[in-house]
Design an enzyme around this catalytic site. Sequence first.
Site, PDB file in Angstrom:
ATOM      1  N   LYS A 106      40.593  33.395  30.739  1.00  0.00           N
ATOM      2  CA  LYS A 106      40.364  34.628  31.507  1.00  0.00           C
ATOM      3  C   LYS A 106      40.033  35.735  30.532  1.00  0.00           C
ATOM      4  CE  LYS A 106      40.563  35.978  35.888  1.00  0.00           C
ATOM      5  NZ  LYS A 106      40.370  35.175  37.114  1.00  0.00           N
TER       6      LYS A 106
HETATM    7  P1  NAD Z   1      36.816  42.787  44.273  1.00  0.00           P
HETATM    8  O1  NAD Z   1      36.763  43.753  43.171  1.00  0.00           O
HETATM    9  O2  NAD Z   1      35.531  42.345  44.888  1.00  0.00           O
HETATM   10  O3  NAD Z   1      37.753  43.376  45.460  1.00  0.00           O
HETATM   11  C1  NAD Z   1      39.061  43.801  45.296  1.00  0.00           C
HETATM   12  C2  NAD Z   1      39.489  44.442  46.608  1.00  0.00           C
HETATM   13  O4  NAD Z   1      40.881  44.757  46.569  1.00  0.00           O
HETATM   14  C3  NAD Z   1      38.763  45.760  46.916  1.00  0.00           C
HETATM   15  O5  NAD Z   1      38.456  45.818  48.296  1.00  0.00           O
HETATM   16  C4  NAD Z   1      39.808  46.818  46.581  1.00  0.00           C
HETATM   17  O6  NAD Z   1      39.621  48.012  47.306  1.00  0.00           O
HETATM   18  C5  NAD Z   1      41.044  46.101  47.035  1.00  0.00           C
HETATM   19  N1  NAD Z   1      42.276  46.649  46.472  1.00  0.00           N
HETATM   20  C6  NAD Z   1      42.540  47.061  45.213  1.00  0.00           C
HETATM   21  N2  NAD Z   1      43.796  47.525  45.118  1.00  0.00           N
HETATM   22  C7  NAD Z   1      44.325  47.388  46.355  1.00  0.00           C
HETATM   23  C8  NAD Z   1      45.584  47.702  46.925  1.00  0.00           C
HETATM   24  N3  NAD Z   1      46.560  48.237  46.185  1.00  0.00           N
HETATM   25  N4  NAD Z   1      45.784  47.415  48.225  1.00  0.00           N
HETATM   26  C9  NAD Z   1      44.795  46.871  48.982  1.00  0.00           C
HETATM   27  N5  NAD Z   1      43.607  46.582  48.523  1.00  0.00           N
HETATM   28  C10 NAD Z   1      43.369  46.833  47.229  1.00  0.00           C
HETATM   29  O7  NAD Z   1      37.658  41.535  43.730  1.00  0.00           O
HETATM   30  P2  NAD Z   1      37.648  40.050  44.275  1.00  0.00           P
HETATM   31  O8  NAD Z   1      36.697  39.266  43.447  1.00  0.00           O
HETATM   32  O9  NAD Z   1      37.546  40.052  45.753  1.00  0.00           O
HETATM   33  O10 NAD Z   1      39.114  39.604  43.842  1.00  0.00           O
HETATM   34  C11 NAD Z   1      40.273  39.829  44.644  1.00  0.00           C
HETATM   35  C12 NAD Z   1      41.332  38.823  44.268  1.00  0.00           C
HETATM   36  O11 NAD Z   1      40.785  37.500  44.440  1.00  0.00           O
HETATM   37  C13 NAD Z   1      41.803  38.902  42.815  1.00  0.00           C
HETATM   38  O12 NAD Z   1      43.158  38.538  42.747  1.00  0.00           O
HETATM   39  C14 NAD Z   1      40.957  37.847  42.133  1.00  0.00           C
HETATM   40  O13 NAD Z   1      41.542  37.383  40.932  1.00  0.00           O
HETATM   41  C15 NAD Z   1      40.931  36.793  43.221  1.00  0.00           C
HETATM   42  N6  NAD Z   1      39.861  35.815  43.089  1.00  0.00           N
HETATM   43  C16 NAD Z   1      38.541  36.172  43.137  1.00  0.00           C
HETATM   44  C17 NAD Z   1      37.583  35.192  42.983  1.00  0.00           C
HETATM   45  C18 NAD Z   1      36.109  35.498  43.075  1.00  0.00           C
HETATM   46  O14 NAD Z   1      35.306  34.547  43.016  1.00  0.00           O
HETATM   47  N7  NAD Z   1      35.701  36.727  43.250  1.00  0.00           N
HETATM   48  C19 NAD Z   1      37.952  33.860  42.753  1.00  0.00           C
HETATM   49  C20 NAD Z   1      39.307  33.535  42.740  1.00  0.00           C
HETATM   50  C21 NAD Z   1      40.244  34.529  42.897  1.00  0.00           C
END
Ligand code: NAD
Length: 417
Positions: A106
């Site tokens: 990561k």
């Molecule tokens: P992103 O940046 O696209 O979105 C994050 C979202 O979370 C945004 O809508 C933001 O406003 C919201 N957010 C931030 N702080 C918050 C809070 N305190 N309360 C509520 N909402 C809040 O990120 P993403 O890629 O969607 O990732 C989100 C999660 O999914 C992370 O834990 C990431 O590690 C995990 N994830 C993402 C992927 C991927 O392919 N994008 C894969 C596996 C896991």
Amino acid sequence: MPENLDQFEIAVAQIRKSAQILKLDSGMVDILTKPKRELTVNFPVRLDDGTVKVFTGYRVQYNYSRGPCKGGVRFHPNVSLNEVRALAAWMTWKTAVMNLPYGGAKGGVIVDPKKLSRDELERLTRRYTSEISIIIGPEKDIPAPDVYTDSQTMAWMMDTFSMIKGYSVPGVVTGKPLSIGGSEGRGEATARGAMYVARAAAKTRGIDTGKATVAVQGFGNAGSIGARLFHEELGSKVVAVSDSKGGVYNPNGLNIPELLIHKEKTGSVANFQGSKAISNEELLQLDVDILVPAALENQITEKNASAVKAKMVVEEANGPTTPKADEILHKNGVLLLPDILANAGGVTVSYFEWVQDMQSFFWSLEEVNNKLESLITKAYNDILPISQKENIDMRTAAYVYAVKKVVDAHKIRGLWP
Ligand code: NAD
């Protein structure tokens, strides 16, 4: 004593729990609970006003006994080395759960990307990439998007790495735009994988997804597409969603296509017409069938776990539930589908993208989705009997399944010298 919320200590506790069940010796536990390689970089970036600011970034390669390292890059003000370590450890188990020939890694940069211009963000991304270029590459370690990074970030990373090498290297990152070697289906893969796992688990639990109510915390790549897929493909009623600026609730179901347009226009889900404002804390405690944490870590803790009323928790986010909360949910009969299984769709289609890049031969969307569905459903079907036989929760069962694969790789490779 208050619960320990240090991400890496949580990751280590999860490994130790499965190591006990697998009766691993202390040497092996030592190997599994320490990151293999860590790089910290402090690098200067020229801002638009001509001044220079130094940023700190990390790349942690946790374990590569099963193949090259794989894991996303996060841009967030709260990034820390321990958080990146934990996320890299989780990637190790996630790739093993899905049987992908990868280890786990990561990366992260301590930055609030919302405060930088697009040009500043591009310079930051390129300089960070050049700083970590000594340890990444298609055979070594392949980054991908995570929180506040996207396909544009990956295009800049791919271009920077290619400029250093003197030729195009599409396989160095995944989650790229289609025009430079991205894969069909990568954008929605995380949410799609979660939907497939949720559908399989709902069947086991006798939950009718066509009638189920759903609450989603976080409305980014994982959460917004998750809400759309639950709504569109499973016919579920998504009653609440939230983002960093607040949440919205409508017990009769939110109009998700309109909400996506509203978010696009205003930058937030807040103030969506026909909905009631709701806090993130209230969202987690709603009386719904399925709760989908899709934002950040440590959202369900010992403080609020007993107030969770959902029948099923689908972890699209990484690490949203703490170990104490895990115990409470399990005791209360809540079925939790753990991150290393539920959100593994992203890394699985990233793997498909890398394979397509390496063979320069690209697949259709249907082919990608079918392969994803069969791999992630198999992982669920392999893990469920472990949880039933050992009488353990699904997270511990997924760890037992994944850790055993990594241990087997270490044992068969042997210890050098
Ligand atoms: P992103 O940046 O696209 O979105 C994050 C979202 O979370 C945004 O809508 C933001 O406003 C919201 N957010 C931030 N702080 C918050 C809070 N305190 N309360 C509520 N909402 C809040 O990120 P993403 O890629 O969607 O990732 C989100 C999660 O999914 C992370 O834990 C990431 O590690 C995990 N994830 C993402 C992927 C991927 O392919 N994008 C894969 C596996 C896991």
